[in-house]
Design a protein around this motif. Structure first.
Motif, PDB file in Angstrom:
ATOM      1  N   ASN A   1       0.792  -1.219  -0.178  1.00  0.00           N
ATOM      2  CA  ASN A   1      -0.057   0.007  -0.009  1.00  0.00           C
ATOM      3  C   ASN A   1       0.887   1.276   0.034  1.00  0.00           C
ATOM      4  O   ASN A   1       1.553   1.444   0.859  1.00  0.00           O
ATOM      5  CB  ASN A   1      -0.744  -0.092   1.283  1.00  0.00           C
ATOM      6  N   VAL A   2       0.655   2.151  -1.133  1.00  0.00           N
ATOM      7  CA  VAL A   2       1.456   3.262  -1.021  1.00  0.00           C
ATOM      8  C   VAL A   2       0.730   4.596  -0.392  1.00  0.00           C
ATOM      9  O   VAL A   2      -0.446   4.723  -0.738  1.00  0.00           O
ATOM     10  CB  VAL A   2       1.865   3.730  -2.486  1.00  0.00           C
ATOM     11  N   GLN A   3       1.608   5.092   0.485  1.00  0.00           N
ATOM     12  CA  GLN A   3       0.606   6.044   1.249  1.00  0.00           C
ATOM     13  C   GLN A   3       0.888   7.388   0.501  1.00  0.00           C
ATOM     14  O   GLN A   3       2.044   7.655   0.048  1.00  0.00           O
ATOM     15  CB  GLN A   3       1.411   6.183   2.531  1.00  0.00           C
ATOM     16  N   VAL A   4      -0.210   8.187   0.294  1.00  0.00           N
ATOM     17  CA  VAL A   4       0.110   9.472  -0.207  1.00  0.00           C
ATOM     18  C   VAL A   4      -0.250  10.582   0.496  1.00  0.00           C
ATOM     19  O   VAL A   4      -1.444  10.538   1.350  1.00  0.00           O
ATOM     20  CB  VAL A   4      -0.943   9.441  -1.536  1.00  0.00           C
ATOM     21  N   ASN A   5       0.525  11.525   0.832  1.00  0.00           N
ATOM     22  CA  ASN A   5       0.306  12.662   1.803  1.00  0.00           C
ATOM     23  C   ASN A   5       0.984  13.893   1.053  1.00  0.00           C
ATOM     24  O   ASN A   5       2.278  13.911   1.128  1.00  0.00           O
ATOM     25  CB  ASN A   5       1.089  12.378   3.077  1.00  0.00           C
ATOM     26  N   LEU A   6       0.118  14.643   0.495  1.00  0.00           N
ATOM     27  CA  LEU A   6       0.627  15.678  -0.523  1.00  0.00           C
ATOM     28  C   LEU A   6       1.087  17.228   0.363  1.00  0.00           C
ATOM     29  O   LEU A   6       0.287  18.373   0.264  1.00  0.00           O
ATOM     30  CB  LEU A   6      -0.133  16.105  -1.456  1.00  0.00           C
ATOM     31  N   THR A   7       1.796  16.880   1.377  1.00  0.00           N
ATOM     32  CA  THR A   7       2.146  18.088   2.254  1.00  0.00           C
ATOM     33  C   THR A   7       3.326  18.775   1.663  1.00  0.00           C
ATOM     34  O   THR A   7       4.441  18.115   1.557  1.00  0.00           O
ATOM     35  CB  THR A   7       2.352  17.763   3.717  1.00  0.00           C
ATOM     36  N   CYS A   8       3.602  19.995   1.643  1.00  0.00           N
ATOM     37  CA  CYS A   8       4.717  20.798   1.254  1.00  0.00           C
ATOM     38  C   CYS A   8       4.673  22.329   1.779  1.00  0.00           C
ATOM     39  O   CYS A   8       3.738  22.440   2.392  1.00  0.00           O
ATOM     40  CB  CYS A   8       4.720  20.785  -0.271  1.00  0.00           C
ATOM     41  N   LEU A   9       5.710  22.652   1.252  1.00  0.00           N
ATOM     42  CA  LEU A   9       5.891  24.198   1.809  1.00  0.00           C
ATOM     43  C   LEU A   9       5.238  25.318   0.794  1.00  0.00           C
ATOM     44  O   LEU A   9       5.716  25.041  -0.261  1.00  0.00           O
ATOM     45  CB  LEU A   9       7.458  24.557   2.171  1.00  0.00           C
ATOM     46  N   VAL A  10       4.500  26.082   1.130  1.00  0.00           N
ATOM     47  CA  VAL A  10       3.847  27.081   0.269  1.00  0.00           C
ATOM     48  C   VAL A  10       4.145  28.334   0.460  1.00  0.00           C
ATOM     49  O   VAL A  10       4.510  28.800   1.639  1.00  0.00           O
ATOM     50  CB  VAL A  10       2.230  26.809   0.220  1.00  0.00           C
ATOM     51  N   PRO A  11       4.755  29.388  -0.336  1.00  0.00           N
ATOM     52  CA  PRO A  11       5.239  30.537   0.058  1.00  0.00           C
ATOM     53  C   PRO A  11       4.206  31.559   0.405  1.00  0.00           C
ATOM     54  O   PRO A  11       2.969  31.179   0.234  1.00  0.00           O
ATOM     55  CB  PRO A  11       5.746  31.002  -1.437  1.00  0.00           C
ATOM     56  N   THR A  12       4.641  32.401   1.360  1.00  0.00           N
ATOM     57  CA  THR A  12       3.634  33.393   1.836  1.00  0.00           C
ATOM     58  C   THR A  12       4.041  34.902   1.243  1.00  0.00           C
ATOM     59  O   THR A  12       4.942  34.732   0.239  1.00  0.00           O
ATOM     60  CB  THR A  12       3.961  33.418   3.274  1.00  0.00           C
ATOM     61  N   GLU A  13       3.616  35.694   1.801  1.00  0.00           N
ATOM     62  CA  GLU A  13       3.800  37.193   1.305  1.00  0.00           C
ATOM     63  C   GLU A  13       5.194  37.492   1.510  1.00  0.00           C
ATOM     64  O   GLU A  13       5.740  38.412   0.768  1.00  0.00           O
ATOM     65  CB  GLU A  13       2.978  38.351   1.996  1.00  0.00           C
TER      66      GLU A  13
END
Length: 802
Positions: A357-369
């Protein structure tokens, strides 16, 4: 002779550890007041700082370039500091690690090298960014060679992440010691976050983004440019799902994929592929060839697990496993003739890492102002692509602005050349009459209305450029630069045109780097139904249990007196049945252990301790064994909703004189190693015997106590328990007395044979000692005591073999 030292300056004294001098006539300086803070708050603050540092600076990738900080620094150092472009020579990996660690990433060299190795492994990265020379590990789990032995440089695709760095397309920040600058993010020209994926564990969060096909991801980006509000369901017409470098089959419907990509997390089933290879010889057996394995699973681990299945004989249809892999996966499974390969693979998918079972977790760093601040977020597929496209649009805009500024600067210089070419003689006279470069520059600026940049370029002009034809070259270049500048100005003036440019560049990348999909998305399929006995070859066998707890399986037995036993050991029980049938072992502590006859180890010697099959408690030993083969004992499955114990019933008798009947139906199927309870005993008591199952109400339970009493009770008088219990009093015993013998008599003429403490053998007939349940029984001897029951000799099983 003492050596004098120069006096310290005031600002040097603290650094040398000297105390500042006390002011003349003054009091010593007061120490600063200590700040008091609660320990819990200070620990929380420092832990949050540590967690934030791990999240933003080590473990999570940026949504824009899809890289962790260490990966970004490796690529930047290889391109900027070491010039390891694709057309350069390979350099030692140790040089790369040293540069990255010394200039940008002050952490351990092993972590940097491991990250660089991962960037070069084509079985980990869907689109590798580093070209490795030497041993960079293998899909078998082999570790890479030390960094002093391997070499590396960048791949062409990595330049698509780095090529626009010199055009002010991204923001920069100081490195860890402030001696140089590094990019906050690379100006990636393709969505690397989805293409190569990433795995990371931070503090309180993690990321697990599987790799995808470059061409499919670019197609989705193009579709999103054309239709910004495109749904995830429509995006999945372009992105079929994860595309792993090791191939395999992804078992997920489009609805399941939509759920995972919408929520940004979920689980997908991935398994290896196989094909059937027919033998060249008609008398041979077909072979199963495993052609791909799941992502991030070592091939060696799969082969070892299959070998364990073969050695444990859990899959008799499987004879052997061989790894014939080279650059391509080829694991050969040899089958017996007439075996069903579908059932074999169904078993292997369930019991080996061939399916995961391949776990998927699309967590990443998103830029701010703020340019140098990013925040962790779990995104869906649409948000990941949108963030990348917005970043790409901004990058292209800044690149165009930089190129336009460079063009305008060049046009300005060329315009200066154009002004002076019609008055070259005058320019030469002014220069010859001037007292130096500065004087000549001032005079030229006043005479021709030139800027400082134009005058500097004119004064640096080489003499051969004063030829008549050179003015034509200048005018032609000036016209080209002005036309190019007009195009760039038009792009900056139109947001739509810049989006078209982004679209065209993405399609160009697709033509240059995309390849075919490796992982097949097959949706949900129905696995063939199978039972464990489907893999057991049906044949008759015998199981022999000794009094000391040794058990073995033999093909046939004619005379139990000739079977091999350890010194002082005797045969306690022997049964016969099919290898697919179950055999039940009953212990003195009230547990029943059940396994298939096939699971009993075959042996021509003493056998194996029964503890190898089951997990026994302290002082626990086996007292009886019965076969559940239908030819020996028919045990139908339990009826739904039944409350009363269902036949067949067995009789249990304890040393303390308790007795009861219990159903064998709950024990017909194999148990765990811990077994199932059938009795709950009083303290200090134990089960003395489990009498042959199938007892009728009119059968008589004969028992004898150590004080010389005997009693026969009808089996129908014993309570029938629906679950584990203590039963009721079978024979009342005096304090300190115990039952020493018991048996089940099918008629009044049958006897219970006992031996007194003086060695006398007595046969106790059922009709002579009959009585009521719970009585003390009939006194048989007055001065003697019963020492033990004389066991009935165990005969070879008489089951008619098929």
């Amino acid at each position: 002779m003492s050596r004098t030292q120069p006096p310290l300056e005031d600002d040097e004294a603290p650094r040398r550890g000297r105390r500042s001098a006390r002011p003349p006539g003054g009091s010593p300086p007061e120490p600063p007041e200590a700040e008091t803070t609660p320990l819990a708050l200070e620990a929380q603050r420092r832990y949050l700082n540590y967690a934030l540092s791990v999240i933003t600076s080590r473990a999570l990738p940026d949504v824009r370039d899809g890289l962790k900080p260490v990966q970004r620094r490796i690529l930047y150092a290889m391109q900027h500091d070491l010039r390891l472009t694709p057309d350069a020579k390979f350099r030692k990996s140790a040089a790369v690690v040293g540069d990255v660690m010394g200039k940008y990433h002050p952490h351990g060299d092993s972590s940097i090298y491991e990250a660089m190795v991962r960037l070069a492994q084509d079985f980990v990265m869907r689109a590798p960014l580093v070209s490795g020379h030497g041993n960079f590990g293998s899909i078998d789990g082999d570790a890479p060679a030390a960094m002093r032995y391997t070499e590396a440089k960048l791949r062409p695709l990595a330049m698509e992440l780095l090529s626009e760095l010199g055009q002010r397309t991204v923001d920069w920040r100081p490195n860890y010691d402030g001696t140089r600058s590094e990019p906050i993010v690379l100006p990636s020209r393709f969505p690397n976050l989805l293409v190569n994926g990433v795995q990371g564990i931070a503090v309180g969060m993690a990321t697990s983004i599987p790799p995808h096909n470059l061409g499919e991801v670019i197609d989705a980006c193009v579709a999103l440019i054309d239709t910004p509000d495109l749904s995830i369901f429509r995006l999945l017409t372009n992105i079929k799902g994860p595309d792993f470098p090791t191939g395999g089959q992804l078992h997920a419907t489009k609805k399941e994929l939509e759920t995972v990509y919408t929520a940004g997390q979920g689980s997908l089933k991935l398994r290896g592929e196989w094909q059937l290879e027919e033998p060249e010889d008609k008398r041979g057996a077909p072979q199963i060839i495993i052609t791909s394995i799941p992502y991030a699973v070592e091939r060696k681990a799969i082969v070892e697990k299959i070998a364990d299945v073969i050695l444990s004989k859990k899959l008799p249809a499987l004879v052997d496993v061989r790894d014939e892999s080279t650059e391509e996966v080829r694991v050969v499974l040899e089958l017996k003739r007439a075996s069903d390969p579908q059932l074999v693979m169904a078993y292997l998918y369930k019991h080996t890492p061939l399916a995961i079972n391949v776990q998927v977790n699309l967590t990443c760093l998103v830029p701010t102002e703020k340019a140098d601040v990013s925040t962790p977020r779990r995104l869906n597929l649409h948000e990941i692509l949108t963030n990348f496209l917005e970043f790409r649009h901004t990058t292209v805009t800044r690149r165009i602005e930089f190129q336009l500024g460079e063009l305008r600067q060049r046009i300005h210089i060329l315009e200066g050349f154009e002004k002076v070419f019609d008055a070259l003689d005058e320019v030469i006279k002014i220069i010859r009459r001037s007292e130096g470069k500065a004087d000549a520059a001032d005079k030229l600026m006043k005479r021709f209305a030139l800027s400082e940049e134009q005058v500097d370029a004119i004064l640096e002009l080489r003499l051969y450029r004063l030829a008549r034809l050179e003015i034509l070259v200048v005018q032609r270049e000036l016209a080209e630069k002005r036309a190019e500048a007009n195009k760039l100005q038009a792009l900056l003036a139109s947001d739509t045109k810049r989006w078209h440019l982004v679209r065209d560049e993405l399609l160009e990348l697709r033509r240059s780097y995309s390849d075919r999909r490796r992982t097949k998305v097959v949706g949900a399929i129905e696995e063939p139904e199978y039972q464990e006995e489907d893999f057991i070859i049906a044949e008759d066998a015998n199981v022999i249990l000794s009094s000391q707890g040794w058990v073995k399986r033999v093909r046939e037995v004619r005379d139990l007196s000739t079977t091999r036993l350890r010194d002082g050991d005797t045969v306690l029980a022997a049964i016969a049945g099919s290898t697919r049938a179950s055999v039940a072992f009953f212990s003195n502590l009230g547990s029943c252990y059940v396994c298939r006859i096939h699971d009993v180890p075959p042996s021509s010697g003493y056998g194996d301790p029964v503890q190898k099959l089951f997990k026994l408690g302290d002082g626990e030993r086996m007292i009886a064994m019965y076969s559940f083969d239908p030819r020996a004992l028919e045990v139908p499955p339990p009826s739904e909703g039944a409350t009363d114990p269902e036949p067949p019933l067995a009789v249990a008798v304890t040393r303390g004189g308790q007795g009861f009947r219990f159903s064998l139906r709950p024990h017909r199927d194999p148990s765990t190693r811990a077994g199932r309870r059938f009795a709950r005993l009083n303290e200090g008591d134990e089960v003395f015997a489990v009498l042959p199952p199938g007892a009728r109400d009119e059968d008589i339970v004969l028992c004898a106590s150590s004080d010389g009493h005997a009693l026969g009770v009808s089996a129908g008088e014993l309570p029938s328990l629906a679950g584990p219990g203590k039963g009721s009093m079978l024979m009342k015993l005096e304090e300190g007395e115990r039952l020493i013998a018991t048996t089940l008599a099918l008629g009044s003429n049958e006897v219970l044979t006992v031996e007194t403490d003086k060695g006398k053998i007595l046969d106790l007939r059922a009709d002579k000692i009959a009585g009521a349940r719970g009585g003390k029984g009939h006194p048989i001897v007055k001065r003697d005591r019963f020492a033990r029951g004389v066991p009935t000799p165990v005969v070879a099983p008489t089951l008619e073999v098929s």
